[in-house]
Design an enzyme around this catalytic site. Structure first.
Site, mmCIF file in Angstrom:
data_model
loop_
_atom_site.group_PDB
_atom_site.id
_atom_site.type_symbol
_atom_site.label_atom_id
_atom_site.label_comp_id
_atom_site.label_asym_id
_atom_site.label_seq_id
_atom_site.Cartn_x
_atom_site.Cartn_y
_atom_site.Cartn_z
ATOM 1 N N SER A 1 0.775 -1.228 0.151
ATOM 2 C CA SER A 1 0.096 0.156 0.048
ATOM 3 C C SER A 1 0.945 1.160 0.141
ATOM 4 O O SER A 1 0.433 2.250 -0.343
ATOM 5 C CB SER A 1 -0.873 0.145 1.237
ATOM 6 O OG SER A 1 -0.095 -0.281 2.397
ATOM 7 N N GLY B 1 -1.900 -4.374 1.213
ATOM 8 C CA GLY B 1 -1.968 -5.520 1.903
ATOM 9 C C GLY B 1 -0.972 -6.570 1.406
ATOM 10 O O GLY B 1 -1.024 -7.551 2.233
#
Length: 230
Positions: free
Chosen positions: A56, A93
């Protein structure tokens, strides 16, 4: 008889004229084929690719895709290194295990000249074993090099609340891998902003859009020499 002679002569001239045109027309395709073909325009060289494999922090979490440091990197390349492009294969993630499972397909799909590996933050936040992380990153580096790409390894650091030993081993594994595979290392992606609370979103994990240019510039210091070597 004389009249017949003139009629025959006129008829012969008309036939000769007609036959001449037929022969001329028949010769045109052959003459055209004998001419050398015009050279085809040279094909433009395909741009070389920088493939970014991240999480991310590289995918631009909490902001428009065009605001992420990777997108800003693409803009810089478009302005200064026009024969290069950026493919952002980062996923929010993502762990090193996820990157390891995807790396072969990504390098085969994009045929990158440079692979930027910026993974590990989610492994650390979950307290995943460092030995597994080392194996996953080693597979990513090895697969990239096997495909003929240069690799830039981008490291991460964990807060001390995870334990002194884990924090130390986590940081050290990036140096160990960089030395073993002989690849350049950017030790800590967030180094320019790590101590600035205002540079992070409310979760205190993801940088703000305003901080992305500084991350791009930080990565650029180690990435640009790789581009110049190509």
């Amino acid at each position: 008889m004389l009249l017949d002679h003139f009629r025959y002569a006129a008829f012969r001239r008309r036939m000769q004229w007609a036959i001449g045109w037929v022969l001329l027309l028949a010769a045109l395709p052959a003459a055209h084929a004998a001419e050398p073909a015009a050279p085809l325009p040279a094909a433009e060289a395909a741009p070389r690719t920088v493939l970014v494999m991240g999480d991310s922090l590289s995918a631009g979490y909490g902001m428009a895709a065009a605001e992420s440091w990777v997108a800003l990197l693409a803009d810089r390349l478009a302005a200064s290194y026009t024969d290069w492009r950026v493919v952002n294969a980062s996923i929010s993630g993502e762990t090193t295990a996820g990157g390891s499972s995807r790396i072969t397909a990504e390098v085969l799909r994009h045929r990158p000249a440079v692979v930027v590996i910026a993974l590990g933050a989610n492994d650390g936040l979950r307290g995943l074993p460092v030995r597994e992380m080392r194996r996953n990153l080693a597979r990513m580096i090895g697969a990239s090099q096997h495909a003929g790409a240069e690799v830039l390894l981008v490291g991460m650091r964990m807060p001390p609340n995870l334990g002194t030993e884990y924090t130390r081993d986590f940081e050290a594994l990036y140096r160990e891998l960089a030395d073993f595979f002989d690849v350049p290392l950017l030790p800590f992606l967030l180094e320019p902003i790590a101590l600035e609370r205002d540079a992070f979103q409310d979760d205190n994990l993801h940088p703000t859009p305003a901080a992305q240019a500084r991350l791009r510039d930080h990565v650029w210091t180690t990435l640009e020499p790789l581009l110049q070597q190509q």
